[in-house]
Design a protein around this motif. Sequence first.
Motif, PDB file in Angstrom:
ATOM      1  N   GLU A 187     -10.171  20.198  -4.299  1.00  0.00           N
ATOM      2  CA  GLU A 187      -8.920  20.559  -3.621  1.00  0.00           C
ATOM      3  C   GLU A 187      -9.164  20.676  -2.119  1.00  0.00           C
ATOM      4  O   GLU A 187     -10.169  21.206  -1.665  1.00  0.00           O
ATOM      5  N   GLY A 188      -8.213  20.116  -1.332  1.00  0.00           N
ATOM      6  CA  GLY A 188      -8.330  20.119   0.114  1.00  0.00           C
ATOM      7  C   GLY A 188      -9.062  18.898   0.650  1.00  0.00           C
ATOM      8  O   GLY A 188      -9.212  18.746   1.871  1.00  0.00           O
ATOM      9  N   GLY A 189      -9.475  18.019  -0.253  1.00  0.00           N
ATOM     10  CA  GLY A 189     -10.197  16.824   0.181  1.00  0.00           C
ATOM     11  C   GLY A 189      -9.239  15.708   0.615  1.00  0.00           C
ATOM     12  O   GLY A 189      -8.023  15.915   0.763  1.00  0.00           O
ATOM     13  N   ARG A 190      -9.803  14.545   0.832  1.00  0.00           N
ATOM     14  CA  ARG A 190      -9.025  13.426   1.350  1.00  0.00           C
ATOM     15  C   ARG A 190      -9.426  12.135   0.636  1.00  0.00           C
ATOM     16  O   ARG A 190     -10.593  11.893   0.358  1.00  0.00           O
ATOM     17  N   VAL A 191      -8.392  11.315   0.364  1.00  0.00           N
ATOM     18  CA  VAL A 191      -8.595   9.961  -0.161  1.00  0.00           C
ATOM     19  C   VAL A 191      -7.891   9.008   0.803  1.00  0.00           C
ATOM     20  O   VAL A 191      -6.713   9.203   1.130  1.00  0.00           O
ATOM     21  N   ARG A 192      -8.617   7.922   1.229  1.00  0.00           N
ATOM     22  CA  ARG A 192      -8.075   7.077   2.283  1.00  0.00           C
ATOM     23  C   ARG A 192      -8.160   5.605   1.877  1.00  0.00           C
ATOM     24  O   ARG A 192      -9.113   5.157   1.239  1.00  0.00           O
ATOM     25  N   VAL A 205       0.833  -1.201   0.000  1.00  0.00           N
ATOM     26  CA  VAL A 205       0.000   0.000   0.000  1.00  0.00           C
ATOM     27  C   VAL A 205       0.873   1.259   0.000  1.00  0.00           C
ATOM     28  O   VAL A 205       0.586   2.264  -0.678  1.00  0.00           O
ATOM     29  N   GLU A 206       1.991   1.206   0.743  1.00  0.00           N
ATOM     30  CA  GLU A 206       2.904   2.360   0.776  1.00  0.00           C
ATOM     31  C   GLU A 206       3.446   2.657  -0.604  1.00  0.00           C
ATOM     32  O   GLU A 206       3.516   3.836  -1.032  1.00  0.00           O
ATOM     33  N   GLN A 207       3.835   1.606  -1.362  1.00  0.00           N
ATOM     34  CA  GLN A 207       4.351   1.810  -2.721  1.00  0.00           C
ATOM     35  C   GLN A 207       3.264   2.345  -3.642  1.00  0.00           C
ATOM     36  O   GLN A 207       3.513   3.235  -4.481  1.00  0.00           O
ATOM     37  N   THR A 208       2.051   1.828  -3.516  1.00  0.00           N
ATOM     38  CA  THR A 208       0.952   2.249  -4.392  1.00  0.00           C
ATOM     39  C   THR A 208       0.598   3.712  -4.133  1.00  0.00           C
ATOM     40  O   THR A 208       0.367   4.484  -5.085  1.00  0.00           O
ATOM     41  N   VAL A 209       0.543   4.106  -2.884  1.00  0.00           N
ATOM     42  CA  VAL A 209       0.255   5.510  -2.553  1.00  0.00           C
ATOM     43  C   VAL A 209       1.335   6.434  -3.108  1.00  0.00           C
ATOM     44  O   VAL A 209       1.051   7.539  -3.603  1.00  0.00           O
ATOM     45  N   HIS A 210       2.576   5.943  -3.069  1.00  0.00           N
ATOM     46  CA  HIS A 210       3.681   6.760  -3.588  1.00  0.00           C
ATOM     47  C   HIS A 210       3.521   7.032  -5.087  1.00  0.00           C
ATOM     48  O   HIS A 210       3.889   8.112  -5.583  1.00  0.00           O
ATOM     49  N   VAL A 211       2.923   6.038  -5.829  1.00  0.00           N
ATOM     50  CA  VAL A 211       2.754   6.197  -7.284  1.00  0.00           C
ATOM     51  C   VAL A 211       1.816   7.366  -7.584  1.00  0.00           C
ATOM     52  O   VAL A 211       2.035   8.138  -8.534  1.00  0.00           O
ATOM     53  N   VAL A 212       0.735   7.530  -6.824  1.00  0.00           N
ATOM     54  CA  VAL A 212      -0.263   8.566  -7.125  1.00  0.00           C
ATOM     55  C   VAL A 212      -0.078   9.811  -6.260  1.00  0.00           C
ATOM     56  O   VAL A 212      -0.890  10.735  -6.350  1.00  0.00           O
ATOM     57  N   SER A 213       0.937   9.804  -5.421  1.00  0.00           N
ATOM     58  CA  SER A 213       1.097  10.958  -4.508  1.00  0.00           C
ATOM     59  C   SER A 213       1.382  12.257  -5.253  1.00  0.00           C
ATOM     60  O   SER A 213       0.923  13.333  -4.833  1.00  0.00           O
ATOM     61  N   ALA A 214       2.146  12.174  -6.355  1.00  0.00           N
ATOM     62  CA  ALA A 214       2.467  13.404  -7.099  1.00  0.00           C
ATOM     63  C   ALA A 214       1.201  14.047  -7.635  1.00  0.00           C
ATOM     64  O   ALA A 214       1.019  15.275  -7.534  1.00  0.00           O
ATOM     65  N   GLU A 215       0.326  13.259  -8.220  1.00  0.00           N
ATOM     66  CA  GLU A 215      -0.934  13.791  -8.749  1.00  0.00           C
ATOM     67  C   GLU A 215      -1.791  14.347  -7.617  1.00  0.00           C
ATOM     68  O   GLU A 215      -2.412  15.408  -7.772  1.00  0.00           O
ATOM     69  N   ALA A 216      -1.804  13.666  -6.471  1.00  0.00           N
ATOM     70  CA  ALA A 216      -2.595  14.156  -5.340  1.00  0.00           C
ATOM     71  C   ALA A 216      -2.045  15.475  -4.811  1.00  0.00           C
ATOM     72  O   ALA A 216      -2.813  16.388  -4.492  1.00  0.00           O
ATOM     73  N   ASP A 217      -0.699  15.563  -4.722  1.00  0.00           N
ATOM     74  CA  ASP A 217      -0.103  16.807  -4.247  1.00  0.00           C
ATOM     75  C   ASP A 217      -0.430  17.951  -5.186  1.00  0.00           C
ATOM     76  O   ASP A 217      -0.678  19.090  -4.743  1.00  0.00           O
ATOM     77  N   LYS A 218      -0.423  17.664  -6.499  1.00  0.00           N
ATOM     78  CA  LYS A 218      -0.708  18.714  -7.483  1.00  0.00           C
ATOM     79  C   LYS A 218      -2.124  19.236  -7.323  1.00  0.00           C
ATOM     80  O   LYS A 218      -2.388  20.420  -7.536  1.00  0.00           O
ATOM     81  N   GLY A 237      -3.745  19.107  -4.409  1.00  0.00           N
ATOM     82  CA  GLY A 237      -3.966  19.515  -3.029  1.00  0.00           C
ATOM     83  C   GLY A 237      -4.857  18.561  -2.272  1.00  0.00           C
ATOM     84  O   GLY A 237      -5.664  18.987  -1.440  1.00  0.00           O
ATOM     85  N   ILE A 238      -4.686  17.273  -2.532  1.00  0.00           N
ATOM     86  CA  ILE A 238      -5.522  16.251  -1.883  1.00  0.00           C
ATOM     87  C   ILE A 238      -4.650  15.421  -0.963  1.00  0.00           C
ATOM     88  O   ILE A 238      -3.551  14.997  -1.321  1.00  0.00           O
ATOM     89  N   ARG A 239      -5.143  15.147   0.245  1.00  0.00           N
ATOM     90  CA  ARG A 239      -4.397  14.406   1.252  1.00  0.00           C
ATOM     91  C   ARG A 239      -4.674  12.899   1.109  1.00  0.00           C
ATOM     92  O   ARG A 239      -5.817  12.468   1.004  1.00  0.00           O
ATOM     93  N   LEU A 240      -3.578  12.122   1.095  1.00  0.00           N
ATOM     94  CA  LEU A 240      -3.677  10.654   1.023  1.00  0.00           C
ATOM     95  C   LEU A 240      -3.412  10.066   2.392  1.00  0.00           C
ATOM     96  O   LEU A 240      -2.442  10.421   3.041  1.00  0.00           O
ATOM     97  N   GLU A 241      -4.285   9.158   2.814  1.00  0.00           N
ATOM     98  CA  GLU A 241      -4.132   8.502   4.113  1.00  0.00           C
ATOM     99  C   GLU A 241      -4.263   6.989   3.920  1.00  0.00           C
ATOM    100  O   GLU A 241      -4.925   6.524   2.995  1.00  0.00           O
ATOM    101  N   SER A 242      -3.622   6.252   4.827  1.00  0.00           N
ATOM    102  CA  SER A 242      -3.725   4.780   4.759  1.00  0.00           C
ATOM    103  C   SER A 242      -3.652   4.189   6.157  1.00  0.00           C
ATOM    104  O   SER A 242      -3.032   4.769   7.047  1.00  0.00           O
TER     105      SER A 242
END
Length: 600
Positions: A500-505, A448-461, A463-468
């Motif tokens: 923007e400012g939302g969350r995906v978990r 899960v850590e690796q998968t989140v890392h793949v989409v983290s750049a798009e989420a940062d762009k 402004g969306i927070r990723l949680e696991s």
Amino acid sequence: MNKFRTRLTVIFIIMIGLSVTAAGILAAKLQENTYIQAQRENMERELHLIVSTFDWVASGTDEELIRLYNERISQLKQSADARITVIRADGRVLGDSDHDPLTMDNHLDREEVQEAIRSGSGHSIRYSDTLGHNMLYVVIASDASDQPFGYIRMARDLSVVESSLRKLWLFLGGGLAVLFLLAGVISYRLAHNMTRPLEKIIRVAQQISHRDARSRVTVTRNDEIGMLGRAINTMADSLQRQVHRIQENESRLKSVLDNMPSGVMMADLSGKIVLLNRAVEDILGFAAEELRGTVYTEAKLPFELKQMIRECLETHDPIHDEMIVYFPEERILEANISPMARNDEEWSGILIVLHNMTAVRRLERMRSEFVANVSHELKTPVAAVKGFAETLLAGAMDDKETAKSFLQIIYDESERLNRLIGDILELSKIESRRIPLQFSPIEMEHFVEQTVHVVSAEADKRGIRLESSVPPNLFLEADEDRLRQIMINLLSNGINYTPEGGRVRIDVEPVEQEEGPESYERVRITISDTGIGIPKKDLPRIFERFYRVDKARSRSSGGTGLGLSIVKHLVELHKGTISVESDAGLGSRFTIELPVIHDS
């Protein structure tokens, strides 16, 4: 069988009684005839002796002759112990040892005298009115000439013979009574011995007639009854084999009918439904008890089906047609109705086969829609590329800024076209199961850590927070690349449809079983967001190909409309399930459950 035994016993007794009675009567008659014959022969000898001893030819008046002959025969009576009578040739009685000749009738017509006239001697037996009982009369001629002087007759009482016969009859009667008793006992035993094996054979035959083909006759005899018992056993063996074969065939037929996806009904010539399988109940929504045994016009059948049955019964022509039914739900049914015949001329009824074509027609519609959607989706970027290329060729190349802007659009549309074609090919491979899955243990926390890392750049762009949230040391057997594809698609959808400012978990947890908290068989993966959500009316269709809730936003985000369909097929390839919950404006939550271990 008791009545038969009684009748058989009575028949035996009657047969024995008649035989013994006939034999007794024959013996009595034979004894009587023998005694009388011997007595007659003795009396004839005595008469011949008397004739040869005296001279019976005399002359004189009748009175003188009567005195003469009475004197002679009175002397003979004592020695002969019999009645002696002298009869002249004309029948006049000239002397009698027991009666006065003057009072006696003419004896010419006596039976024994007539026989003596013809043959020289005669005899007869008749009742004597004088003595009051039967007498044996024997007569011979008094000399050997052709014209005898007269006849000498001797008579003896037969009461001795009759007494002996009465004793014989009494003895015979007593013997018959004893014999009847013995015959009754013997006959009953014989009848019992004959009927008892027959009773067993009849009982076995009755059991066989009541479908108990396992019954057998115990054969201990080699006579006709034993042969009958063996024949019954042979018949029962053959019948049991036939019944077993019929039951097997019936069981196979019932199993085939009950497991057929198509509905099968059979009706006789009167239109009465005589056979139907379980599929008919599912297709028409009525229990078999409501349909079996009823005439089709009174049964709860769709009107169109009744019309087709009536037409087939009237014309004996096969019918093939489709119809729409609305109970218990809207369905498309294909009806095949064929007449059945026992031979070339005699019809026995009709066979009705119903196919539920709803899924087939829906699939055909989905394919048609898929082709239309694919054409539309391919046409949009191609039209954009062609339009901007034509504009550039028409002279826009001279304006570098415009040309650069147009070329960027062409590049973006070609990328979109490339992604669309790639997703279509990917979906086609997945649906046809041409993608072999390589299962291996996956440590979910690191994965899960690796998968989140793949989409983290798009989420940062955006402004969306990723949680696991993943428990440590949780393993899952799956195809790592396909599982990552599933999660990236769902995470990307969450990122694209979350403001923007939302969350995906991401939440990963074992599905605990009743055995204890340490034992689990499935892993639940939940991906939730705080995005725009999905309307209730769209939830049943979001896994369909090219289905978009917000078409404008989907196109602007570069989506192809195939991502969720690919996810659903990949989850099913992993023997898992996927579901979605969403509230418009509050976000969505996708839940995937996968087995921990896959069977090899």
